[in-house]
Each structure stands twice: as structure tokens, then as C-alpha cells.
Design a protein around this motif. Sequence first.
Motif, short mmCIF file in Angstrom:
data_model
loop_
_atom_site.label_atom_id
_atom_site.label_comp_id
_atom_site.label_asym_id
_atom_site.label_seq_id
_atom_site.Cartn_x
_atom_site.Cartn_y
_atom_site.Cartn_z
N LEU A 1 4.99 6.02 -12.76
CA LEU A 1 4.38 4.74 -12.39
C LEU A 1 2.88 4.82 -12.11
CD1 LEU A 1 7.24 3.51 -10.04
CD2 LEU A 1 6.81 2.82 -12.42
N GLY A 2 2.32 6.03 -12.06
CA GLY A 2 0.90 6.18 -11.76
C GLY A 2 0.66 6.17 -10.26
N GLU A 3 -0.57 5.98 -9.88
CA GLU A 3 -0.90 5.91 -8.46
C GLU A 3 -0.38 4.60 -7.90
OE1 GLU A 3 -2.17 8.17 -6.27
OE2 GLU A 3 -1.75 9.46 -7.98
N PRO A 4 0.15 4.62 -6.69
CA PRO A 4 0.68 3.38 -6.11
C PRO A 4 -0.43 2.37 -5.84
CG PRO A 4 0.77 5.19 -4.52
CD PRO A 4 0.31 5.77 -5.81
N GLU A 5 -0.05 1.12 -5.87
CA GLU A 5 -0.96 0.02 -5.56
C GLU A 5 -1.38 0.09 -4.09
OE1 GLU A 5 -0.42 -4.41 -6.82
OE2 GLU A 5 0.70 -4.13 -4.94
N ARG A 6 -0.44 0.48 -3.24
CA ARG A 6 -0.67 0.58 -1.80
C ARG A 6 0.15 1.73 -1.24
NH1 ARG A 6 0.36 -4.76 1.66
NH2 ARG A 6 -0.80 -3.69 3.25
N VAL A 7 -0.40 2.34 -0.19
CA VAL A 7 0.34 3.30 0.61
C VAL A 7 0.17 2.87 2.05
CG1 VAL A 7 0.60 5.71 1.32
CG2 VAL A 7 -0.08 5.17 -1.04
N VAL A 8 1.29 2.63 2.73
CA VAL A 8 1.28 2.14 4.10
C VAL A 8 2.06 3.11 4.97
CG1 VAL A 8 1.91 0.20 5.60
CG2 VAL A 8 1.22 -0.23 3.23
N ARG A 9 1.48 3.48 6.10
CA ARG A 9 2.19 4.34 7.05
C ARG A 9 3.16 3.47 7.83
NH1 ARG A 9 3.40 9.46 6.94
NH2 ARG A 9 3.60 10.37 8.99
N ARG A 10 4.43 3.89 7.94
CA ARG A 10 5.46 3.13 8.65
C ARG A 10 6.15 3.98 9.67
NH1 ARG A 10 8.49 -0.07 4.27
NH2 ARG A 10 6.82 -1.47 3.75
N LYS A 11 6.58 3.32 10.74
CA LYS A 11 7.40 3.97 11.75
C LYS A 11 8.76 3.29 11.71
CE LYS A 11 7.39 5.74 16.35
NZ LYS A 11 6.62 6.10 17.50
N ILE A 12 9.81 4.09 11.52
CA ILE A 12 11.18 3.60 11.49
C ILE A 12 11.92 4.35 12.59
CG2 ILE A 12 13.28 3.34 10.11
CD1 ILE A 12 11.43 3.43 7.62
N GLY A 13 12.17 3.66 13.69
CA GLY A 13 12.73 4.34 14.86
C GLY A 13 11.73 5.35 15.37
N ASP A 14 12.16 6.61 15.49
CA ASP A 14 11.26 7.68 15.95
C ASP A 14 10.57 8.39 14.79
OD1 ASP A 14 11.98 7.17 18.54
OD2 ASP A 14 13.50 8.74 18.63
N LEU A 15 10.90 8.02 13.57
CA LEU A 15 10.38 8.72 12.40
C LEU A 15 9.23 7.96 11.75
CD1 LEU A 15 13.83 9.66 10.86
CD2 LEU A 15 12.37 11.10 12.28
N GLU A 16 8.28 8.71 11.21
CA GLU A 16 7.19 8.11 10.47
C GLU A 16 7.30 8.52 9.01
OE1 GLU A 16 3.23 8.24 11.93
OE2 GLU A 16 3.87 8.12 14.03
N CYS A 17 6.88 7.60 8.15
CA CYS A 17 6.92 7.87 6.72
C CYS A 17 5.81 7.07 6.04
CB CYS A 17 8.28 7.51 6.13
SG CYS A 17 8.67 5.75 6.18
N ASP A 18 5.63 7.32 4.76
CA ASP A 18 4.72 6.53 3.94
C ASP A 18 5.56 5.62 3.06
OD1 ASP A 18 2.28 7.60 4.81
OD2 ASP A 18 2.51 9.33 3.48
N ALA A 19 5.13 4.37 2.96
CA ALA A 19 5.73 3.42 2.02
C ALA A 19 4.75 3.29 0.85
CB ALA A 19 5.97 2.08 2.68
#
Length: 186
Positions: A69-87
Motif C-alpha cells: 500500500l505504500g507509505e500510510p496517509e496517516r500514522v496516529v499514536r493510540r492508547k488502548i487500555g494500558d497498551l500503546e500502538c500506532d494506527a
Amino acid sequence: MTAAAPFGPLDFQLVLLRRMADHQPDLVEDARAGLGVSVAQMREANRRWQAMVRAPRSRGALARYRSVLGEPERVVRRKIGDLECDALLWPLPLWPDLRFEVLAAEGGAVWNEWLVRAPRAAGPELRTADDLVPWSCTVDEVARAFPPARPMEGSAPTRWQLEITLPGGERCVAEFCWGLLQRRLN
């Protein structure tokens, strides 16, 4: 024999459609025809995707999505409960108001991948069971519109189900493929 063309966004959309065809063959047929590809091309895209996923020295899921898909249009840092991830969010031409979202942990491990509403795109107004139209809404939109929603296991890795409460208290199950509503059961 010629080398296959690089696997790109069109091929990836065909992979999504191939799984959705189990539930909505008419919508898939219209979408496939609109993309100008044959059933054989859709099958071949799915075969190539499965080969990439199952290859013994396959790259990780996040690297695979970036290569396709190439480079993402957006990368957003998210917190889900106690865990952090990139969307990571990618546009797909077939669904202009949606984005393909990959939730990835530190180190690139993929937690989830599905279609979500694009930022600032208006979703449907979901008030009754009749508003649950195939391909009109995402898992998150249905869960917010009909609480309490209870996640349930789907019949395949790319499928999800939600048991939801309709107005009046009636419970039913909404079934999704790649995060997009396919049908309402009950």
C-alpha cells in the motif's frame, strides 16, 4: 514466462473483495466490474496474497502492508487500555470514505487490520435495524450506535461479529468482514 506485476493497492482491494464475496456476492460483482477486473484476476490477486502471507521467509505483516500500500496517509499514536500502538491509515479508492487501518505495536507486530471511517468523513446515522445496510458502516460505528455491543468470534480471521442491542431491547448479531458490515443475523 514473464514476471508478475508488483502487488499493489488494486490487488489488495481484490483480496478484500474476495473474502466479502462469501456474504455479498452482488456488491462484490459490482465493485469488481467497476474496477475493470475479471473474476480470474480477483482469484489470482488472492492467490498471490495468500502466497505472500504463507511464505516461509515472509516479511512481517506491517512490512507487507507498507510494501503493498505504500507509505500510510496517516500514522496516529493510540492508547488502548494500558497498551500503546500506532494506527496506520491507508486510503483505498474503492471505499473513499474509509481507510484501511493497521494497529501495530512497538517492533511492528500487527494487532488488528480492518476498514474504518476516514477522519472527518461522515458516517451513516444508525438508529434502527433497517439502517444496518451492507457495506454502509464499520464495527466501531455499529458498536457505538447500538450499545451494549458484545464482540464475538467470527468464522474466519478477517471476520468479526457483534451482538448488539436494537431500540426496544431486541438483541441481534451484526457480521463484518475486514471491519465492514456484511449482514445482520436474527
